[in-house]
Write a protein that holds these residues in place. Sequence first.
Motif, PDB file in Angstrom:
ATOM      1  N   GLU A   6       0.833  -1.209   0.000  1.00  0.00           N
ATOM      2  CA  GLU A   6       0.000   0.000   0.000  1.00  0.00           C
ATOM      3  C   GLU A   6       0.868   1.260   0.000  1.00  0.00           C
ATOM      4  N   LYS A   7       1.946   1.236   0.795  1.00  0.00           N
ATOM      5  CA  LYS A   7       2.830   2.395   0.878  1.00  0.00           C
ATOM      6  C   LYS A   7       3.549   2.654  -0.442  1.00  0.00           C
ATOM      7  N   LEU A   8       3.844   1.588  -1.189  1.00  0.00           N
ATOM      8  CA  LEU A   8       4.600   1.723  -2.430  1.00  0.00           C
ATOM      9  C   LEU A   8       3.720   1.795  -3.682  1.00  0.00           C
ATOM     10  N   ALA A   9       2.426   1.691  -3.517  1.00  0.00           N
ATOM     11  CA  ALA A   9       1.511   1.625  -4.663  1.00  0.00           C
ATOM     12  C   ALA A   9       1.630   2.834  -5.587  1.00  0.00           C
ATOM     13  N   ASN A  10       1.825   4.003  -5.061  1.00  0.00           N
ATOM     14  CA  ASN A  10       1.862   5.206  -5.891  1.00  0.00           C
ATOM     15  C   ASN A  10       3.249   5.515  -6.461  1.00  0.00           C
ATOM     16  N   GLU A  40      13.357   3.221   4.798  1.00  0.00           N
ATOM     17  CA  GLU A  40      12.591   4.287   4.150  1.00  0.00           C
ATOM     18  C   GLU A  40      11.407   4.690   5.016  1.00  0.00           C
ATOM     19  N   ASN A  41      11.155   5.968   5.104  1.00  0.00           N
ATOM     20  CA  ASN A  41       9.980   6.480   5.788  1.00  0.00           C
ATOM     21  C   ASN A  41       8.965   6.880   4.732  1.00  0.00           C
ATOM     22  N   LEU A  42       7.953   6.062   4.561  1.00  0.00           N
ATOM     23  CA  LEU A  42       6.947   6.328   3.539  1.00  0.00           C
ATOM     24  C   LEU A  42       5.639   6.763   4.157  1.00  0.00           C
TER      25      LEU A  42
END
Length: 69
Positions: free
Chosen positions: A35-39, A67-69
């Motif tokens: 979810e954090k990397l979806a965009n 990484e702080n997403l």
Amino acid sequence: MIYKVLYQELAKEVPVRERTQAMYVEAETERRVREKLANKGFNIEYIQVLNEDHLAYEQQSEDYKVENL
């Protein structure tokens, strides 16, 4: 937990091992990592949860950065 994410920067290109990159992400579950990397538009190859021993090994690398997403 800390997850190691292996990915290609360009999702539309054919994956090539030499261009695979890694990042470390802190999240509760693999689903949250996705979810954090979806965009970001990455082609995620693999997400691996790091146990204590593996995490200690990865932390010795100069490329280790969570990484702080």
